[in-house]
Design a protein around this motif. Structure first.
Motif, mmCIF file in Angstrom:
data_model
loop_
_atom_site.group_PDB
_atom_site.id
_atom_site.type_symbol
_atom_site.label_atom_id
_atom_site.label_comp_id
_atom_site.label_asym_id
_atom_site.label_seq_id
_atom_site.Cartn_x
_atom_site.Cartn_y
_atom_site.Cartn_z
ATOM 1 N N ALA A 39 62.109 -2.093 -15.007
ATOM 2 C CA ALA A 39 63.562 -1.225 -14.597
ATOM 3 C C ALA A 39 64.307 -1.492 -13.918
ATOM 4 C CB ALA A 39 63.233 0.204 -14.833
ATOM 5 N N MET A 40 65.567 -1.417 -14.302
ATOM 6 C CA MET A 40 66.639 -1.604 -13.558
ATOM 7 C C MET A 40 67.513 -1.514 -13.775
ATOM 8 S SD MET A 40 66.034 -6.351 -14.378
ATOM 9 C CE MET A 40 66.031 -6.841 -15.996
ATOM 10 N N PRO A 41 68.814 -0.731 -13.122
ATOM 11 C CA PRO A 41 69.866 -0.968 -13.898
ATOM 12 C C PRO A 41 70.625 -1.630 -14.450
ATOM 13 C CG PRO A 41 70.560 -0.499 -11.751
ATOM 14 C CD PRO A 41 69.275 -1.115 -11.959
ATOM 15 N N SER A 42 71.676 -1.344 -15.831
ATOM 16 C CA SER A 42 71.938 -2.042 -17.157
ATOM 17 C C SER A 42 73.226 -2.480 -16.147
ATOM 18 C CB SER A 42 70.817 -1.270 -18.642
ATOM 19 O OG SER A 42 72.420 -1.497 -19.177
ATOM 20 N N LEU A 43 73.544 -3.436 -17.209
ATOM 21 C CA LEU A 43 75.490 -2.992 -17.318
ATOM 22 C C LEU A 43 76.095 -2.450 -18.166
ATOM 23 C CD1 LEU A 43 75.883 -7.411 -16.691
ATOM 24 C CD2 LEU A 43 75.808 -5.320 -14.877
ATOM 25 N N SER A 44 75.532 -1.920 -19.001
ATOM 26 C CA SER A 44 76.161 -0.906 -20.229
ATOM 27 C C SER A 44 75.522 0.290 -19.587
ATOM 28 C CB SER A 44 75.590 -1.096 -21.075
ATOM 29 O OG SER A 44 74.446 -1.239 -21.667
ATOM 30 N N GLY A 45 75.179 0.686 -18.614
ATOM 31 C CA GLY A 45 74.385 1.613 -17.885
ATOM 32 C C GLY A 45 72.880 2.604 -18.390
ATOM 33 N N GLY A 46 72.896 2.882 -17.782
ATOM 34 C CA GLY A 46 71.234 3.528 -17.419
ATOM 35 C C GLY A 46 70.733 2.894 -16.768
ATOM 36 N N VAL A 47 69.219 2.147 -17.431
ATOM 37 C CA VAL A 47 68.502 1.408 -17.342
ATOM 38 C C VAL A 47 67.710 0.662 -17.985
ATOM 39 C CG1 VAL A 47 67.373 2.805 -14.799
ATOM 40 C CG2 VAL A 47 66.431 2.840 -17.103
#
Length: 279
Positions: A39-47
Motif C-alpha cells: 500500500a502506497m500513495p497513488s499519483l491519482s490520489g488515495g493508495v
C-alpha cells in the motif's frame, strides 16, 4: 454435512453465485499506506498496492463496500480491538502472541527474507555464500537485528542505513554486495530497477494473514473463502506478478489453500471440510 460446511456453502453461493448482489454491506478495513508495494500513495490520489487490490476484490466478491483506511501500522491492531475496523488488510505476520488475542485468516503470503544483489553479481545458493561480503540493511529493522546476530557466524559485515531504499542504493553503487529485506519488498525493488536482481531467499516459515476480532468467526469464514478462491482461480498469482514481478512458487501460501479456517498450528484455527476453491 457439518454445520460449518453448510455455512461455507452458503458463503460461496453469496460470494460467487450472484453477480447482481446489491452492495448493502460495508466493511471498514485498515492498512499501512506507506508500505510499498502493499500500500502506497497513488499519483491519482488515495493508495494503491497489492493489499489495496486484495481488499477491493474481497469487497467485490462479497458484494460489499470496502472503506479502506490508510494509517500507521502501530495503531491498526489497537483500532481493530476497539471496534474501529471490521478487520485488517495490512500484511500482519501470524504469531503465537498475536493469535492469542486475534482471530487470523489462513496465511495468504509467505513472509521471508530476500537478498538483492547487483544484476551482474555471482549467484549465491546459501547464507555462507555471503561470507566476507558487506550486507546493507534498513537500520532498526528485523532484518538489521537478524543480520547483526549472524555476523560472526556467517562472516559478513553489516552496514545499516536510514531507509531500505538507501540500503538498496548501496548495492547499486557498489558500496555493499547485498541488501536483505522482506521478500515482497525486495521483489518490488528489483521490479523498479534493472541494476539489481533477486538473490538468496531465506525461509522463515511465517505467513501474513488477515486479523479479525475474537468472536468474528463468521466474518473470517466469509473473507477466507474469498481468499481461497483467489488462490485457486489464479487471482492471487496475477496480483503477485502485477506488484512483485514474480510468479508464486509451487506450494507457496499465495496459491495453496489451507483446510479449515485460520492457520493450522495457531490458536483460533478451526478444522473443517469445506471445499477449498470457488465452489
Amino acid at each position: 454435512m457439518t454445520v460449518k460446511t453448510m455455512l461455507c456453502a452458503g458463503i460461496a453461493a453469496l460470494t460467487f453465485g450472484t453477480a447482481t448482489l446489491a452492495q448493502d454491506t460495508s466493511y471498514t478495513v485498515a492498512l499501512d499506506g506507506t508500505f510499498a508495494p502493499h500500500a502506497m500513495p497513488s499519483l491519482s490520489g488515495g493508495v494503491e498496492g497489492f493489499n489495496v487490490d486484495l481488499a477491493n476484490i474481497i469487497g467485490e466478491r462479497l458484494g460489499a463496500e470496502m472503506d479502506i483506511v490508510a494509517t500507521q501500522f502501530s495503531g491498526i491492531l489497537p483500532g481493530l480491538a476497539a471496534g474501529t475496523y471490521d478487520f485488517v488488510v495490512a500484511p500482519t505476520t501470524i504469531t503465537e502472541e498475536r493469535a492469542a488475542s486475534l482471530l487470523f485468516s489462513e496465511g495468504y503470503l509467505n513472509t521471508d527474507f530476500q537478498f538483492v544483489v547487483a544484476a551482474d553479481a555471482e549467484e549465491v545458493a546459501e547464507l555462507e555464500g555471503f561470507a566476507g561480503k558487506i550486507i546493507a540493511v534498513n537500520k532498526g529493522s528485523v532484518y538489521d537485528s537478524w543480520a547483526q546476530g549472524l555476523a560472526s557466524e556467517i562472516g559478513w559485515t553489516v552496514e545499516s542505513y536510514g531507509t531500505n531504499t538507501d540500503a538498496v542504493q548501496a548495492v547499486v553503487s557498489g558500496r555493499a554486495f547485498a541488501n536483505v529485506a522482506g521478500n515482497t519488498v525486495s521483489a518490488w525493488a528489483v521490479k523498479q530497477s534493472p541494476a539489481i536482481k533477486l538473490s538468496y531467499l531465506h525461509s522463515t516459515g511465517l505467513y501474513w494473514g488477515m486479523p479479525f476480532r475474537k468472536g468474528d468467526e463468521e466474518l473470517r469464514a466469509k473473507v477466507e473463502s474469498v481468499i481461497e478462491c483467489m488462490k485457486t482461480d489464479g487471482t492471487m498469482a496475477e496480483l503477485s506478478v502485477k506488484w512483485f514481478g514474480v510468479e508464486p512458487a509451487d506450494g507457496s501460501a499465495a496459491i495453496t489453500p489451507v483446510a479449515g479456517f485460520g492457520q493450522p498450528g495457531f490458536e483460533g484455527y478451526v478444522e473443517d471440510d469445506h471445499a477449498l476453491g470457488c465452489d
